[in-house]
Design a protein around this motif. Structure first.
Motif, PDB file in Angstrom:
ATOM      1  N   PRO A  17       9.034  13.173   6.968  1.00 46.55           N
ATOM      2  CA  PRO A  17       7.857  13.112   7.840  1.00 46.55           C
ATOM      3  C   PRO A  17       8.155  12.555   9.221  1.00 46.55           C
ATOM      4  O   PRO A  17       7.644  13.077  10.219  1.00 46.55           O
ATOM      5  CB  PRO A  17       6.895  12.204   7.061  1.00 46.55           C
ATOM      6  N   ALA A  18       8.971  11.505   9.308  1.00 44.51           N
ATOM      7  CA  ALA A  18       9.270  10.912  10.614  1.00 44.51           C
ATOM      8  C   ALA A  18      10.044  11.894  11.493  1.00 44.51           C
ATOM      9  O   ALA A  18       9.789  11.999  12.700  1.00 44.51           O
ATOM     10  CB  ALA A  18      10.060   9.623  10.445  1.00 44.51           C
ATOM     11  N   VAL A  19      10.988  12.612  10.900  1.00 46.24           N
ATOM     12  CA  VAL A  19      11.762  13.597  11.659  1.00 46.24           C
ATOM     13  C   VAL A  19      10.875  14.771  12.040  1.00 46.24           C
ATOM     14  O   VAL A  19      10.976  15.312  13.144  1.00 46.24           O
ATOM     15  CB  VAL A  19      12.980  14.066  10.846  1.00 46.24           C
ATOM     16  N   SER A  20       9.984  15.166  11.142  1.00 45.98           N
ATOM     17  CA  SER A  20       9.034  16.240  11.449  1.00 45.98           C
ATOM     18  C   SER A  20       8.190  15.869  12.659  1.00 45.98           C
ATOM     19  O   SER A  20       7.951  16.702  13.552  1.00 45.98           O
ATOM     20  CB  SER A  20       8.114  16.491  10.246  1.00 45.98           C
ATOM     21  N   GLN A  34      -2.686  19.418  15.739  1.00 44.04           N
ATOM     22  CA  GLN A  34      -3.474  19.413  14.515  1.00 44.04           C
ATOM     23  C   GLN A  34      -2.612  19.248  13.262  1.00 44.04           C
ATOM     24  O   GLN A  34      -3.020  18.584  12.300  1.00 44.04           O
ATOM     25  CB  GLN A  34      -4.290  20.709  14.415  1.00 44.04           C
ATOM     26  N   SER A  35      -1.427  19.843  13.265  1.00 46.53           N
ATOM     27  CA  SER A  35      -0.626  19.887  12.035  1.00 46.53           C
ATOM     28  C   SER A  35       0.266  18.670  11.823  1.00 46.53           C
ATOM     29  O   SER A  35       0.486  18.252  10.676  1.00 46.53           O
ATOM     30  CB  SER A  35       0.236  21.149  12.028  1.00 46.53           C
ATOM     31  N   LEU A  36       0.795  18.082  12.880  1.00 47.21           N
ATOM     32  CA  LEU A  36       1.766  16.998  12.706  1.00 47.21           C
ATOM     33  C   LEU A  36       1.176  15.778  11.986  1.00 47.21           C
ATOM     34  O   LEU A  36       1.840  15.207  11.109  1.00 47.21           O
ATOM     35  CB  LEU A  36       2.371  16.601  14.053  1.00 47.21           C
ATOM     36  N   PRO A  37      -0.040  15.325  12.327  1.00 48.60           N
ATOM     37  CA  PRO A  37      -0.594  14.204  11.558  1.00 48.60           C
ATOM     38  C   PRO A  37      -0.776  14.545  10.077  1.00 48.60           C
ATOM     39  O   PRO A  37      -0.593  13.685   9.203  1.00 48.60           O
ATOM     40  CB  PRO A  37      -1.943  13.943  12.242  1.00 48.60           C
ATOM     41  N   ARG A  38      -1.132  15.785   9.770  1.00 49.07           N
ATOM     42  CA  ARG A  38      -1.274  16.193   8.364  1.00 49.07           C
ATOM     43  C   ARG A  38       0.065  16.143   7.652  1.00 49.07           C
ATOM     44  O   ARG A  38       0.157  15.694   6.500  1.00 49.07           O
ATOM     45  CB  ARG A  38      -1.868  17.600   8.286  1.00 49.07           C
ATOM     46  N   ILE A  39       1.122  16.601   8.329  1.00 47.79           N
ATOM     47  CA  ILE A  39       2.457  16.576   7.728  1.00 47.79           C
ATOM     48  C   ILE A  39       2.922  15.146   7.516  1.00 47.79           C
ATOM     49  O   ILE A  39       3.564  14.826   6.502  1.00 47.79           O
ATOM     50  CB  ILE A  39       3.452  17.347   8.618  1.00 47.79           C
ATOM     51  N   ARG A  40       2.592  14.278   8.465  1.00 49.83           N
ATOM     52  CA  ARG A  40       2.976  12.868   8.350  1.00 49.83           C
ATOM     53  C   ARG A  40       2.436  12.255   7.055  1.00 49.83           C
ATOM     54  O   ARG A  40       3.121  11.476   6.397  1.00 49.83           O
ATOM     55  CB  ARG A  40       2.440  12.101   9.563  1.00 49.83           C
ATOM     56  N   HIS A  41       1.226  12.645   6.674  1.00 47.74           N
ATOM     57  CA  HIS A  41       0.589  12.062   5.495  1.00 47.74           C
ATOM     58  C   HIS A  41       0.768  12.919   4.235  1.00 47.74           C
ATOM     59  O   HIS A  41       0.697  12.391   3.126  1.00 47.74           O
ATOM     60  CB  HIS A  41      -0.900  11.842   5.764  1.00 47.74           C
ATOM     61  N   GLU A  66      -1.198   8.472  22.383  1.00 48.76           N
ATOM     62  CA  GLU A  66      -1.924   8.145  21.157  1.00 48.76           C
ATOM     63  C   GLU A  66      -1.408   8.971  19.981  1.00 48.76           C
ATOM     64  O   GLU A  66      -1.288   8.466  18.858  1.00 48.76           O
ATOM     65  CB  GLU A  66      -3.413   8.390  21.348  1.00 48.76           C
ATOM     66  N   LEU A  67      -1.099  10.244  20.216  1.00 44.40           N
ATOM     67  CA  LEU A  67      -0.552  11.080  19.149  1.00 44.40           C
ATOM     68  C   LEU A  67       0.782  10.521  18.675  1.00 44.40           C
ATOM     69  O   LEU A  67       1.060  10.481  17.467  1.00 44.40           O
ATOM     70  CB  LEU A  67      -0.397  12.521  19.638  1.00 44.40           C
ATOM     71  N   ASN A  68       1.630  10.072  19.611  1.00 42.27           N
ATOM     72  CA  ASN A  68       2.883   9.424  19.220  1.00 42.27           C
ATOM     73  C   ASN A  68       2.625   8.225  18.313  1.00 42.27           C
ATOM     74  O   ASN A  68       3.322   8.026  17.305  1.00 42.27           O
ATOM     75  CB  ASN A  68       3.652   8.962  20.468  1.00 42.27           C
ATOM     76  N   ARG A  69       1.633   7.413  18.682  1.00 46.30           N
ATOM     77  CA  ARG A  69       1.326   6.228  17.865  1.00 46.30           C
ATOM     78  C   ARG A  69       0.839   6.632  16.475  1.00 46.30           C
ATOM     79  O   ARG A  69       1.246   6.033  15.471  1.00 46.30           O
ATOM     80  CB  ARG A  69       0.263   5.374  18.562  1.00 46.30           C
ATOM     81  N   ARG A  70      -0.021   7.630  16.410  1.00 49.05           N
ATOM     82  CA  ARG A  70      -0.511   8.094  15.107  1.00 49.05           C
ATOM     83  C   ARG A  70       0.619   8.597  14.231  1.00 49.05           C
ATOM     84  O   ARG A  70       0.571   8.460  13.000  1.00 49.05           O
ATOM     85  CB  ARG A  70      -1.537   9.217  15.305  1.00 49.05           C
ATOM     86  N   LEU A  71       1.636   9.154  14.860  1.00 52.03           N
ATOM     87  CA  LEU A  71       2.777   9.707  14.116  1.00 52.03           C
ATOM     88  C   LEU A  71       3.847   8.663  13.836  1.00 52.03           C
ATOM     89  O   LEU A  71       4.840   8.965  13.168  1.00 52.03           O
ATOM     90  CB  LEU A  71       3.377  10.880  14.893  1.00 52.03           C
ATOM     91  N   GLY A  72       3.671   7.460  14.349  1.00 51.85           N
ATOM     92  CA  GLY A  72       4.651   6.401  14.111  1.00 51.85           C
ATOM     93  C   GLY A  72       5.945   6.578  14.879  1.00 51.85           C
ATOM     94  O   GLY A  72       7.008   6.112  14.443  1.00 51.85           O
ATOM     95  N   ILE A  73       5.881   7.206  16.045  1.00 53.48           N
ATOM     96  CA  ILE A  73       7.082   7.492  16.844  1.00 53.48           C
ATOM     97  C   ILE A  73       7.389   6.313  17.764  1.00 53.48           C
ATOM     98  O   ILE A  73       6.488   5.757  18.397  1.00 53.48           O
ATOM     99  CB  ILE A  73       6.891   8.781  17.655  1.00 53.48           C
TER     100      ILE A  73
END
Length: 364
Positions: free
Chosen positions: A163-166, A203-210, A306-313
């Protein structure tokens, strides 16, 4: 932009998209008339390279699993010796930007046809761009000779991507699309594709993260990466990519994470000079349930941060390995042979951008 003259040249790349489409690999190789194919990968994808060699059957000449980040020329020379020793007449690359870069470097030197099977969201498989590193410097060329003949997008190959690499890989692709929106040689079709790429990835990256096994989200991200790579290959990039090439090649920083951390700052640098692009980015990253721009009025750099933060980047370049003592050198290198950019490059402003990105501050 529709009222302004423009030129658009579609890229001659065959795309095979869908779950399980790697099974078409042998048929695609035969379509190109290949009989001795070398499969390329990074060390971490060596088993997958062997899997593809098995799918190729008698068409496989062997594998080379030495691809690495930023396409060092010495690794390319090693691979070329294997190409020669095996009398290979084509190459297949499996992986992300590292394997694709090596495949392109081989194609540029030999003219051999390529088939690429991406396992990340890098998007470089759709571009005529090759960045090579030698002596601590990264050189970027644009040459149609490095385009693959076929790209096979099999979403099943991305399911094991952590997920982090994604997340960082997807933000790398999003950066391609964002810069395409203010490219000096952009056009209406590129703008539509770029905005849709940003929307799909956002739209898809936060879903993939979880939910890493969410096949629908993975497919949406892969289609977004395809679109982002397509627009990257159709127009010239600007400040963001120049900085990524300078920092990545000089200080050997992780490619995708570097793009993600830089993007809010490079967008902020160009925001006033490219308002239409910023509006498109903000609209694409708006809340899907609102059906439009972010209702809080946040701008494009803030929404990307903010998207970076949501993704933990990671947001600070210092934590990616960039020494603070290298910021002056990076500023100087970025000012040499600069890419066309909406906002003129000024040393003091550029140095401030790098300082803020280094420390992980919010975009200015």
């Amino acid at each position: 932009m529709a009222n302004h003259p423009f030129t658009y040249q579609p890229l001659p790349v065959r795309v095979v998209f869908g779950p399980g489409r790697r099974q078409q690999l042998a048929a695609e190789a035969q379509r190109l008339g290949l009989k001795r194919v070398l499969v390329l990968s990074t060390p971490g994808q060596a088993n997958t390279a062997e899997h593809l060699a098995a799918l190729l059957g008698g068409l496989a000449a062997g594998t080379f699993s030495g691809a690495t980040m930023h396409t060092p020329t010495d690794v390319t020379e090693q691979a070329l010796r294997v190409v020669h020793d095996l009398n290979a007449d084509g190459v297949v690359a499996i992986g992300g930007g590292s394997a694709t870069g090596l495949s392109k470097a081989i194609a540029r030197r030999t003219g051999l046809p390529q088939i690429i099977l991406p396992t990340t969201y890098a998007g470089s498989e759709m571009t005529p761009v090759l960045g090579e590193t030698s002596g601590g410097r990264k050189t970027v060329i644009r040459d149609q000779a490095v385009l693959p003949k076929t790209v096979i997008y099999d979403v099943e190959l991305t399911l094991t991507l952590p997920p982090a690499v994604s997340a960082s890989s997807g933000m790398n692709a999003l950066a391609h699309a964002a810069e395409a929106l203010y490219a000096h040689n952009g056009n209406p079709l590129v703008s539509v594709l770029a905005e849709e790429a940003i929307r799909a990835l956002g739209q898809s990256l936060p879903r993939i993260r979880h939910s890493p096994q969410d096949l629908e989200a993975r497919s949406q991200a892969l289609s977004g990466a395809w679109l982002a790579g397509s627009v990257l290959g159709s127009v010239d990039m600007a400040l963001h990519h120049k900085l990524a090439h300078v920092l990545g090649g000089t200080f050997i920083l992780p490619h995708a994470e570097l793009h993600a951390a830089l993007l809010p700052h490079t967008l902020a640098y160009n925001a006033q000079a490219a308002p239409e692009a910023m509006n498109r980015i903000a609209r694409a990253l708006g809340r899907p349930d609102e059906g439009g721009p972010d209702p809080t009025g946040r701008n494009a750099p803030q929404l990307v941060a903010e998207l970076n933060r949501r993704l933990g980047i990671e947001s600070a370049l210092k934590n990616l390995g960039l020494p603070e003592a290298g910021l002056d050198e990076a500023t100087t290198l970025a000012l040499q042979n600069p890419y066309a950019n909406p906002t003129p490059l000024e040393r003091e402003a550029l140095r401030e951008l790098l300082q803020r990105a280094w420390s992980g501050q919010a975009p200015r």
